[in-house]
Write a protein that holds these residues in place. Structure first.
Motif, short mmCIF file in Angstrom:
data_model
loop_
_atom_site.label_atom_id
_atom_site.label_comp_id
_atom_site.label_asym_id
_atom_site.label_seq_id
_atom_site.Cartn_x
_atom_site.Cartn_y
_atom_site.Cartn_z
N GLN A 127 -5.93 9.33 -7.58
CA GLN A 127 -6.28 9.05 -6.17
C GLN A 127 -5.15 9.50 -5.24
OE1 GLN A 127 -8.84 6.51 -4.60
NE2 GLN A 127 -9.16 5.10 -6.30
N TRP A 128 -3.94 9.30 -5.69
CA TRP A 128 -2.78 9.69 -4.89
C TRP A 128 -2.85 11.20 -4.61
CZ3 TRP A 128 1.74 12.57 -4.77
CH2 TRP A 128 2.73 12.12 -3.92
N VAL A 129 -3.10 11.97 -5.68
CA VAL A 129 -3.15 13.43 -5.53
C VAL A 129 -4.37 13.84 -4.69
CG1 VAL A 129 -3.34 15.65 -6.72
CG2 VAL A 129 -1.94 13.83 -7.72
N ALA A 130 -5.51 13.19 -4.92
CA ALA A 130 -6.74 13.56 -4.20
C ALA A 130 -6.68 13.16 -2.73
CB ALA A 130 -7.94 12.89 -4.87
N GLY A 131 -5.70 12.34 -2.38
CA GLY A 131 -5.59 11.92 -0.98
C GLY A 131 -6.50 10.75 -0.64
N ALA B 272 -10.11 1.42 -9.63
CA ALA B 272 -10.15 2.25 -10.84
C ALA B 272 -11.31 3.25 -10.74
CB ALA B 272 -10.32 1.38 -12.08
N HIS B 273 -12.32 2.92 -9.95
CA HIS B 273 -13.49 3.80 -9.83
C HIS B 273 -13.82 4.18 -8.39
CE1 HIS B 273 -14.06 2.97 -14.00
NE2 HIS B 273 -13.99 1.68 -13.74
N GLU B 274 -13.43 3.34 -7.45
CA GLU B 274 -13.80 3.59 -6.05
C GLU B 274 -12.60 4.10 -5.28
OE1 GLU B 274 -15.38 -0.05 -4.46
OE2 GLU B 274 -16.78 -0.25 -6.14
N ASP B 275 -12.86 4.89 -4.23
CA ASP B 275 -11.76 5.37 -3.39
C ASP B 275 -11.01 4.20 -2.78
OD1 ASP B 275 -12.55 7.98 -3.83
OD2 ASP B 275 -13.59 8.19 -1.92
N TYR B 276 -9.69 4.25 -2.88
CA TYR B 276 -8.88 3.23 -2.21
C TYR B 276 -8.97 3.43 -0.69
CZ TYR B 276 -4.58 0.65 -0.98
OH TYR B 276 -3.66 -0.19 -0.42
N ARG B 277 -8.82 4.68 -0.29
CA ARG B 277 -9.00 5.01 1.14
C ARG B 277 -10.06 6.11 1.23
NH1 ARG B 277 -5.01 2.41 3.53
NH2 ARG B 277 -2.88 2.44 2.73
N ALA C 115 0.82 -1.21 0.00
CA ALA C 115 0.00 0.00 0.00
C ALA C 115 0.85 1.26 0.00
CB ALA C 115 -0.91 0.00 1.22
N VAL C 116 2.16 1.12 0.25
CA VAL C 116 3.05 2.28 0.32
C VAL C 116 4.24 2.01 -0.61
CG1 VAL C 116 4.48 3.72 1.84
CG2 VAL C 116 2.32 2.77 2.68
N PHE C 117 4.62 3.06 -1.37
CA PHE C 117 5.64 2.84 -2.41
C PHE C 117 7.03 2.51 -1.85
CE2 PHE C 117 8.97 4.46 -5.27
CZ PHE C 117 8.75 3.60 -6.34
N THR C 118 7.48 3.23 -0.80
CA THR C 118 8.89 3.08 -0.39
C THR C 118 9.25 1.63 0.00
OG1 THR C 118 8.82 5.38 0.27
CG2 THR C 118 10.70 4.11 1.06
N PRO C 119 8.48 0.97 0.87
CA PRO C 119 8.82 -0.43 1.15
C PRO C 119 8.68 -1.33 -0.08
CG PRO C 119 6.80 0.21 2.30
CD PRO C 119 7.38 1.46 1.72
N GLY D 248 -5.84 7.85 -2.23
CA GLY D 248 -5.04 6.73 -2.71
C GLY D 248 -3.94 6.35 -1.75
N ALA D 249 -2.77 6.00 -2.33
CA ALA D 249 -1.69 5.42 -1.54
C ALA D 249 -0.74 6.47 -0.95
CB ALA D 249 -0.90 4.44 -2.41
N SER D 250 -1.08 7.75 -1.06
CA SER D 250 -0.18 8.78 -0.53
C SER D 250 -0.15 8.75 1.00
CB SER D 250 -0.66 10.16 -1.01
OG SER D 250 -0.01 11.16 -0.26
N THR D 251 1.04 9.01 1.54
CA THR D 251 1.14 9.06 3.01
C THR D 251 0.88 10.49 3.51
OG1 THR D 251 3.51 9.32 2.69
CG2 THR D 251 2.73 7.12 3.26
N ARG D 252 0.65 11.44 2.59
CA ARG D 252 0.29 12.82 3.00
C ARG D 252 -0.99 13.23 2.27
NH1 ARG D 252 5.35 16.35 1.86
NH2 ARG D 252 4.25 17.88 3.15
N PRO D 253 -2.12 12.60 2.64
CA PRO D 253 -3.34 12.75 1.84
C PRO D 253 -3.91 14.16 1.82
CG PRO D 253 -3.80 11.57 3.88
CD PRO D 253 -2.31 11.69 3.78
N ASN D 254 -3.58 14.99 2.82
CA ASN D 254 -4.20 16.32 2.87
C ASN D 254 -3.28 17.43 2.38
OD1 ASN D 254 -6.52 15.15 3.78
ND2 ASN D 254 -6.02 15.41 5.94
#
Ligand SMILES: Cc1cc2nc3c(=O)[nH]c(=O)nc-3n(C[C@H](O)[C@H](O)[C@H](O)COP(=O)(O)OP(=O)(O)OC[C@H]3O[C@@H](n4cnc5c(N)ncnc54)[C@H](O)[C@@H]3O)c2cc1C
Length: 456
Positions: free
Chosen positions: A371-375, A283-288, A146-150, A377-383
């Motif tokens: 989704q990553w940009v919208a917060g 692809a259509h639903e919020d991941y988080r 769920a997180v890119f770095t690991p 998705g998989a971003s650790t800084r969603p806001n």
């Protein structure tokens, strides 16, 4: 003579193509088959820009197969019905296909497997799209990272296989083919004025030129909007004109910070695919899900689409998309954040517009980056909100990118081009350029209030 079918989907190439290689190894003759798939068209995924690029890819692939004694066989219709028909006509015993991750591709694979089984034929699925196959590396607790770095840490430890030997000959049995489609045959409407030429030949030329020098400066220059110093290989990767394995091996051989930063970026493509493979619904639903109640702002969204928001950097990037069917990654981040956070409009609205135009438009990369940009998705800084004025200072310091893409502002010199509302009134009045659509601080505050559960 035994026959196998190589069904081309996301791998329109002859070099380092595990699907083609396996089909050639499985039988005396191979049907290199492309089906103009009604299902993909009905899903709204075939748009003029990608249709034009795809038509180039098919013509190029046909040429590459002909120079090896074969040719591309084209059919049109339901992909499963057409593959079964070709298998019956040629007596093919097996069908070879690239594993792909979208819900549509997963359903296609399952349907094809069932249809072939009933007629005693085998479907053989091969990992030919990514460097590391989806699901090959997973954390202990779930089916995807769920997180890119690991993910990237593990990804970097996976040995990358050697590229496959190029086939000398491709013997094809006698079988009916429709003519190669043009872009206009595939989609209605006019493509963007300045599109790259598609195809493996063009992709390989561009990759060679990129790896021969510019890649070494990628780490320092990839965010420089006016410098345009990224590879622009994304459409070739999307259509599989280039093998991601071969590209990563060649970049790794170049070595150094630039090439390794480039390899890391290609790993994002694998990351998104392993996530979508495990959760095709994202692809259509919020991941988080964040409980967003997005605003419906038709007129403002129309201004965003047209590049008339009054924020020159946002507008420049939107104009680049319309003109070239491509946008710089930094521009994608800025415009997507502007829509989803400053305007607080649903990411699906923006993702759809991008998919309508991007020549590299890709379900995994587009939807998950949105989704990553919208917060969601998989971003650790969603806001986090990306401020276009701060971005202008950092990535278009002199304003050259804006002047290139927003002709209404071409006469404004230097960084002043980023804040036309501060220009002297008589200059301002001469410009056919709108006032800002929205106040940045107001938009940002509304977004933060919404995300912290307050008034929306
Ligand atoms: C809102 C948004 C939408 C996007 N939509 C798409 C899309 O539909 N198709 C697409 O291929 N990329 C998409 N991207 C990712 C990225 O912007 C493009 O891959 C990149 O700009 C393509 O240009 P390039 O080939 O010069 O990239 P380079 O910087 O040269 O990178 C090399 C390759 O790495 C891969 N890559 C780079 N960045 C990313 C990333 N963030 N995520 C996944 N893969 C990446 C691409 O395959 C790219 O070709 C999107 C990004 C955002 C923020």
């Amino acid at each position: 003579m035994s026959v196998a079918i190589c069904l081309f989907t996301a791998d329109l190439r002859v070099h380092d193509n595990p699907v083609l290689r396996a089909a050639l190894d499985a039988a005396d003759q191979v049907v290199p088959l492309f089906v103009v798939d009604d299902g993909v068209r009905d899903a709204g995924f075939v748009v003029p820009n990608r249709a034009a690029f795809l038509a180039d890819c098919l013509a190029d692939l046909d040429g590459a197969l002909r120079s090896r004694g074969g040719r591309l066989v084209v059919r049109r219709g339901d992909v499963v019905a057409e593959v079964v028909r070709v298998a019956e006509e040629t007596g093919a015993g097996s069908v070879h296909l690239a594993r792909d991750v979208s819900a549509y591709a997963q359903r296609r694979e399952a349907r094809l497997g069932r249809a072939l089984e009933t007629s005693g034929r085998r479907l053989c699925v091969h990992d030919s799209v990514t460097v590391v196959p989806p699901g090959a590396i997973t954390p202990a607790s779930r089916g995807h990272f769920a997180v890119f770095t690991p993910y990237f840490r593990k990804w970097s430890d996976v040995p990358v296989r050697e590229p496959l030997a190029d086939p000398d000959t491709v013997p094809v049995p006698a079988v009916r083919s429709e003519r190669l489609p043009s872009g206009a045959d595939l989609a209605d409407g006019a493509p963007s004025p300045v599109l790259p030429r598609g195809g493996e030949g063009e992709g390989r030329r561009r990759a060679a030129a990129w790896l021969d020098g510019p890649v070494t400066r990628y780490a320092d220059r990839h965010d420089d909007l006016a410098g345009d110093a990224t590879s622009r290989l994304s459409p070739y990767l999307h259509f599989g004109c280039l093998s991601a394995v071969e590209l990563v091996r060649r970049a790794t051989a170049v070595g150094g910070p630039g090439a390794m930063a480039f390899v890391r970026q290609v790993a994002w493509r694998d990351f998104n695919r392993q996530l979508l493979a495990d959760h095709p619904e994202v692809a259509h639903e919020d991941y988080r899900p964040r409980g967003d109640r997005w605003r419906a702002e038709e007129a403002a969204v129309a201004a965003w689409r047209r590049g008339r928001t009054g924020y020159p950097l946002v507008d420049a990037a939107m104009r680049q998309l319309a003109e070239q069917g491509w946008m710089h990654n930094r521009g994608r981040l800025i415009t997507a954040s502007f829509l989803t956070k400053i305007m607080y409009v649903d990411w699906r609205v923006g993702a759809r517009h991008f998919l309508d135009l991007l020549v590299d438009g890709d379900v995994a990369n587009n939807q998950l980056n949105w989704q990553w940009v919208a917060g969601t998705g998989a971003s650790t800084r969603p806001n986090q909100v990306i401020d276009p004025l701060v971005q202008a200072r950092r990535f278009d310091r002199r304003g050259d990118y804006v002047r290139r893409w927003v002709p209404e502002l071409a006469e404004i010199e230097g960084a002043a081009v980023h804040r036309p509302w501060l220009l002297p009134t008589e200059v301002r009045r001469r410009l056919d350029y709108p006032d800002p659509l929205i106040d940045l601080d107001e938009g940002r505050e509304r977004f933060h209030r919404a995300r912290s559960g307050g008034e929306r």
